[in-house]
Design an enzyme around this catalytic site. Sequence first.
Site, PDB file in Angstrom:
ATOM      1  N   ASN A  65       9.221  -7.297   3.685  1.00  0.00           N
ATOM      2  CA  ASN A  65       9.100  -5.998   3.007  1.00  0.00           C
ATOM      3  C   ASN A  65      10.316  -5.129   3.343  1.00  0.00           C
ATOM      4  O   ASN A  65      10.781  -5.121   4.466  1.00  0.00           O
ATOM      5  CB  ASN A  65       7.793  -5.321   3.468  1.00  0.00           C
ATOM      6  CG  ASN A  65       7.632  -3.899   2.942  1.00  0.00           C
ATOM      7  OD1 ASN A  65       7.345  -2.982   3.699  1.00  0.00           O
ATOM      8  ND2 ASN A  65       7.814  -3.709   1.650  1.00  0.00           N
ATOM      9  N   GLY A  66      10.768  -4.408   2.321  1.00  0.00           N
ATOM     10  CA  GLY A  66      11.837  -3.439   2.518  1.00  0.00           C
ATOM     11  C   GLY A  66      12.971  -3.623   1.542  1.00  0.00           C
ATOM     12  O   GLY A  66      13.659  -4.644   1.532  1.00  0.00           O
ATOM     13  N   ASP A  67      13.114  -2.615   0.661  1.00  0.00           N
ATOM     14  CA  ASP A  67      14.272  -2.544  -0.245  1.00  0.00           C
ATOM     15  C   ASP A  67      14.323  -3.653  -1.281  1.00  0.00           C
ATOM     16  O   ASP A  67      15.411  -4.142  -1.615  1.00  0.00           O
ATOM     17  CB  ASP A  67      15.576  -2.499   0.557  1.00  0.00           C
ATOM     18  CG  ASP A  67      15.673  -1.251   1.429  1.00  0.00           C
ATOM     19  OD1 ASP A  67      14.771  -0.394   1.330  1.00  0.00           O
ATOM     20  OD2 ASP A  67      16.628  -1.135   2.203  1.00  0.00           O
ATOM     21  N   GLN A  72      -6.515  -1.562   2.448  1.00  0.00           N
ATOM     22  CA  GLN A  72      -5.763  -1.399   3.684  1.00  0.00           C
ATOM     23  C   GLN A  72      -6.458  -0.397   4.589  1.00  0.00           C
ATOM     24  O   GLN A  72      -6.771   0.720   4.172  1.00  0.00           O
ATOM     25  CB  GLN A  72      -4.333  -0.923   3.454  1.00  0.00           C
ATOM     26  CG  GLN A  72      -3.581  -1.012   4.789  1.00  0.00           C
ATOM     27  CD  GLN A  72      -2.236  -0.345   4.822  1.00  0.00           C
ATOM     28  OE1 GLN A  72      -2.109   0.822   4.467  1.00  0.00           O
ATOM     29  NE2 GLN A  72      -1.219  -1.066   5.263  1.00  0.00           N
ATOM     30  N   LYS A 131       0.253  -5.424   8.685  1.00  0.00           N
ATOM     31  CA  LYS A 131       1.541  -4.940   8.167  1.00  0.00           C
ATOM     32  C   LYS A 131       2.152  -4.054   9.241  1.00  0.00           C
ATOM     33  O   LYS A 131       1.488  -3.144   9.741  1.00  0.00           O
ATOM     34  CB  LYS A 131       1.308  -4.149   6.884  1.00  0.00           C
ATOM     35  CG  LYS A 131       2.563  -3.556   6.260  1.00  0.00           C
ATOM     36  CD  LYS A 131       2.245  -3.086   4.843  1.00  0.00           C
ATOM     37  CE  LYS A 131       3.430  -2.431   4.164  1.00  0.00           C
ATOM     38  NZ  LYS A 131       3.675  -1.069   4.672  1.00  0.00           N
ATOM     39  N   ALA A 186       0.293   5.356  -0.086  1.00  0.00           N
ATOM     40  CA  ALA A 186      -0.678   6.447  -0.100  1.00  0.00           C
ATOM     41  C   ALA A 186      -0.398   7.369  -1.277  1.00  0.00           C
ATOM     42  O   ALA A 186       0.753   7.735  -1.533  1.00  0.00           O
ATOM     43  CB  ALA A 186      -0.604   7.215   1.212  1.00  0.00           C
ATOM     44  N   GLY A 227       7.188  -2.082  -2.540  1.00  0.00           N
ATOM     45  CA  GLY A 227       6.664  -0.717  -2.555  1.00  0.00           C
ATOM     46  C   GLY A 227       7.371   0.164  -3.555  1.00  0.00           C
ATOM     47  O   GLY A 227       7.084   0.160  -4.753  1.00  0.00           O
ATOM     48  N   CYS A 287       2.797   3.098   9.710  1.00  0.00           N
ATOM     49  CA  CYS A 287       2.961   4.499   9.308  1.00  0.00           C
ATOM     50  C   CYS A 287       3.905   5.237  10.276  1.00  0.00           C
ATOM     51  O   CYS A 287       3.649   5.284  11.474  1.00  0.00           O
ATOM     52  CB  CYS A 287       1.588   5.178   9.264  1.00  0.00           C
ATOM     53  SG  CYS A 287       1.694   6.836   8.625  1.00  0.00           S
ATOM     54  N   PRO A 318       0.841  -1.192   0.000  1.00  0.00           N
ATOM     55  CA  PRO A 318       0.000   0.000   0.000  1.00  0.00           C
ATOM     56  C   PRO A 318       0.878   1.244   0.000  1.00  0.00           C
ATOM     57  O   PRO A 318       1.796   1.346   0.819  1.00  0.00           O
ATOM     58  CB  PRO A 318      -0.793  -0.113   1.318  1.00  0.00           C
ATOM     59  CG  PRO A 318      -0.125  -1.163   2.119  1.00  0.00           C
ATOM     60  CD  PRO A 318       0.767  -1.968   1.241  1.00  0.00           C
TER      61      PRO A 318
END
Length: 379
Positions: free
Chosen positions: A213-215, A80, A152, A28, A237, A111, A26
């Site tokens: 998740n990440g990079d 989400q 998440k 925004a 993402g 967030c 997700p």
Amino acid sequence: MTETLICPPLRLGERIVVDPPVVLAPLAGITNVAFRRLCREYGAGLYISEMITSRALVEGNPKTMQLISFAADETPRSIQLYGVDPAVVGQAVRLIVERDLADHVDLNFGCPVPKVTRRGGGSALPWRINLFDDIVRAAVTAAAGQVPVSVKMRLGVDADHLTYSEAALRAQDAGVAYLALHGRTAADFYGGQADWQPIAELAELLDIPVLGNGDIWEASDAIRMVAETGCAGVVVGRGCLGRPWLFADLAAAFQGRPSTALPGLAEVVRAMYRHAELLCEWLGSERGVVDFRKHVAWYLKGFSVGSEHRRALAMASSLADLAELLGQLDQSQPFPAEILGQPRGRTTGARKVALPDGWLADRESRQVPFGAELADSGG
Ligand SMILES: Cc1cc2nc3c(=O)[nH]c(=O)nc-3n(C[C@H](O)[C@H](O)[C@H](O)COP(=O)(O)O)c2cc1C
């Protein structure tokens, strides 16, 4: 030719099979119906909406109702939700089920934005472990087995206040379908490098699927994450900003096939126009083109395009305008391979996390933080 399956499909509830186990994170302001459709045209997986504030959904906020649009052929439909009040989150999920608004609900506890953490929301919330538990249970109960719920989260508030293990175990006990972990704390914001080790720890600790998740900038990073952590799938993402075809690469890589050819500028131009066109279908021609502006630099990263031309593209005010400016580009350029693997989008880092007074001193409180719910969604 036999294909090597890197990861089995991800099963969510009785009806959803995510194959390959690849999730569009997700984002925004980005992962709206238009961008999700564009990404789906290249690949397969689960494509999550941008974050929707539970209260705004319950109150029928017009912007929020527009944000939960899905294409007629979009399946599974994934929303989400962001929320800090178990009662409101429960109401929002009940509404989703009763009105058949989605097939999957993801809960946002990641967030890191100061205006949210300052009031105890987002990535600050799992520290209040009982309140976190109440929210997740409210969502799962309201979903009543009709819609799978996932969570998440980040690693914690900062390196001294990690929350991921305990929160993940609570979420599993509450009955979530999977847990997605971003390997950064709130204090890390988007800087440095995501730590994948905690993803491996959770994959070992939990019985439910853990997604990492990440990079992940390239499909090869996704495969490496699976190999290094044993995660059951990946959440991607920023890597797909201006690169919806990454989902074709990911689909190929998860089948053990080499990545697809890199798109030259002619193909990138086609994707840009298609993206703008889909935004216009959703928002109307004027707002659609304006919304597309933020994507221009991401699409053109590394291509030889003069700064004035870039500026003009980022100020186009109609599809015709955009088409004309795109038509003037030297479209014979190949993809700039030197930018592969480079970070894109937000990369700012380390900061002190703004928290409500006394937040860290009291882990047990179930009190709903006041004012931590955003007025509307996205942003
Ligand atoms: C512009 C932007 C918007 C984001 N919006 C959300 C959001 O609405 N909900 C959420 O859970 N995470 C959001 N994130 C975090 C991403 O989903 C993801 O966890 C993070 O970018 C790390 O993954 P990546 O390295 O693949 O980008 C956002 C990140 C960015 C850069």
